[in-house]
Design a protein around this motif. Structure first.
Motif, PDB file in Angstrom:
ATOM      1  N   ARG A 202       0.875  -1.156  -0.081  1.00 36.06           N
ATOM      2  CA  ARG A 202      -0.093  -0.060   0.010  1.00 36.06           C
ATOM      3  C   ARG A 202       0.880   1.214  -0.082  1.00 36.06           C
ATOM      4  O   ARG A 202       2.127   1.248   0.192  1.00 36.06           O
ATOM      5  N   ARG A 204       0.464   5.590   0.991  1.00 36.61           N
ATOM      6  CA  ARG A 204      -0.150   6.716   1.594  1.00 36.61           C
ATOM      7  C   ARG A 204       0.172   8.007   0.838  1.00 36.61           C
ATOM      8  O   ARG A 204       1.375   8.096   0.508  1.00 36.61           O
ATOM      9  N   SER A 206       0.162  11.955   0.411  1.00 37.33           N
ATOM     10  CA  SER A 206      -0.228  13.411   1.075  1.00 37.33           C
ATOM     11  C   SER A 206      -0.107  14.438  -0.102  1.00 37.33           C
ATOM     12  O   SER A 206       0.974  14.415  -0.707  1.00 37.33           O
ATOM     13  N   PRO A 212      -5.262  12.520   3.548  1.00 39.09           N
ATOM     14  CA  PRO A 212      -4.295  11.656   2.654  1.00 39.09           C
ATOM     15  C   PRO A 212      -5.154  10.652   2.046  1.00 39.09           C
ATOM     16  O   PRO A 212      -6.161  10.371   2.585  1.00 39.09           O
ATOM     17  N   ARG A 213      -4.842  10.168   1.201  1.00 37.64           N
ATOM     18  CA  ARG A 213      -5.361   8.691   0.601  1.00 37.64           C
ATOM     19  C   ARG A 213      -4.369   7.480   0.699  1.00 37.64           C
ATOM     20  O   ARG A 213      -3.249   7.706   0.617  1.00 37.64           O
ATOM     21  N   ILE A 214      -5.137   6.616   0.821  1.00 37.78           N
ATOM     22  CA  ILE A 214      -4.208   5.120   0.957  1.00 37.78           C
ATOM     23  C   ILE A 214      -4.716   4.575  -0.529  1.00 37.78           C
ATOM     24  O   ILE A 214      -5.772   4.237  -0.815  1.00 37.78           O
TER      25      ILE A 214
END
Length: 316
Positions: A202, A204, A206, A212-214
């Motif tokens: 995965r 992350r 920013s 933030p999105r994963i």
């Protein structure tokens, strides 16, 4: 070298046409017609400058003492004189430079890792991570006791991270920061966006966006400094290039030609009339002649070579 994105296919083809005509003695009238065409618009001048830059890659091949070479060298001397008259050092010339890929490529000269046109590179970093750089890419590495940081200046990098629980693995682009969470992923730095593709683990993401999105395994995400697009299925093409393969799954022909152009020492152009033709299959990245042969056999297109280093794909 990629061509400046703002130049039309028509202007580039006209510039190449003039380059071919000026190889043969044409007299003062022919020179005057060419100079008139170059002076008609800033785009014509920029297209001519691009043809000149591409041709310089092949200058050693033109130093044979036969008539055609002598005529071409004479044409080049006249070209330099005319470009000076038209103001290569002027604001117009600076605008062409500023909006072309050249300043960006020049910035890669000082990068820790960089690749040129047609070149890929892989490296094992000090922490055991493995990186692959695609053609026309530049990357900086900044490892210290607190973190492992890569900065992608431009281009594309494929990363297989090594485990280090005490130091996060980070990648900075112009649009944001990526933190790998035990991951194999690729990052593309575009002109105004970043594209992330996750193959394992995965990541992350920013940005200026406060949330933030994963991005999970098998996902692909494009984002700007303050906007995330909808995630899509990861494209295998973003990994296949490291093996010398260009994968196309309904890829528009124009995009495929642009990708091949990154691996060509000369120029590959695509007529807008056929640029949206969908392409399926796999093609050798570093053998553009073979790739174009396969494309011509499968699509209603014609490949023209007015010069050995100038190839244009258009309607059949």
């Amino acid at each position: 070298m990629s061509r400046p994105g703002q130049l039309s296919h028509a202007s580039l083809e006209q510039a190449a046409h003039w380059y071919v005509r000026l190889q043969a003695p044409g007299g003062a009238l022919e020179q005057l017609r060419w100079q008139t065409w170059v002076a008609q618009s800033p785009e014509h001048l920029a297209a001519w400058q691009y043809v000149q830059r591409v041709s310089q890659r092949f200058a050693p091949l033109l130093e044979q003492p036969h008539g055609a070479s002598r005529a071409l060298r004479s044409s080049r001397r006249q070209t330099l004189k005319t470009l000076l008259v038209l103001g290569v050092g002027s604001t117009l010339a600076w605008g062409t430079w500023r909006h072309s890929p050249l300043p960006r490529l020049a910035s890669g000269w000082s990068a820790d890792y960089a690749t040129a046109n047609g070149e890929t590179r892989d490296a094992l970093l000090t922490d055991g991570s493995h990186v692959w750089l695609n053609a026309l890419s530049a990357l900086d590495v900044r490892f210290d006791a607190a973190q492992r940081l890569l900065r992608l200046r431009f281009g594309e990098v494929l990363i297989d991270t090594a485990k280090d629980p005490n130091r996060p693995f980070l990648v900075d682009t112009e649009q944001g920061r990526l933190q790998a969470l035990g991951t194999r992923f690729s990052v593309v730095q575009g002109d105004e966006h970043t594209q992330l593709t996750v193959f394992e683990g995965r990541v992350r993401v920013s940005t200026l966006n406060p949330h933030p999105r994963i991005v999970d395994t098998g996902q692909q995400l494009t984002f700007t400094r303050n906007h995330f697009n909808t995630a899509s299925v990861a494209s295998p093409a973003r990994e296949a290039w490291s093996r010398g393969v260009l994968l196309a799954d309904n890829l528009p022909l124009g995009e495929l030609i642009a990708e091949l152009n990154r691996y060509s020492p000369g120029h590959l152009g695509c007529d807008p009339a056929v640029a949206q033709l969908p392409v399926m299959g796999s093609f050798p990245l570093k053998d553009s002649d073979q790739a174009l042969h396969l494309l011509q056999a499968a699509l209603p297109i014609r490949v023209e070579r007015p010069m050995p280093w100038w190839v244009s794909v258009g309607p059949q």
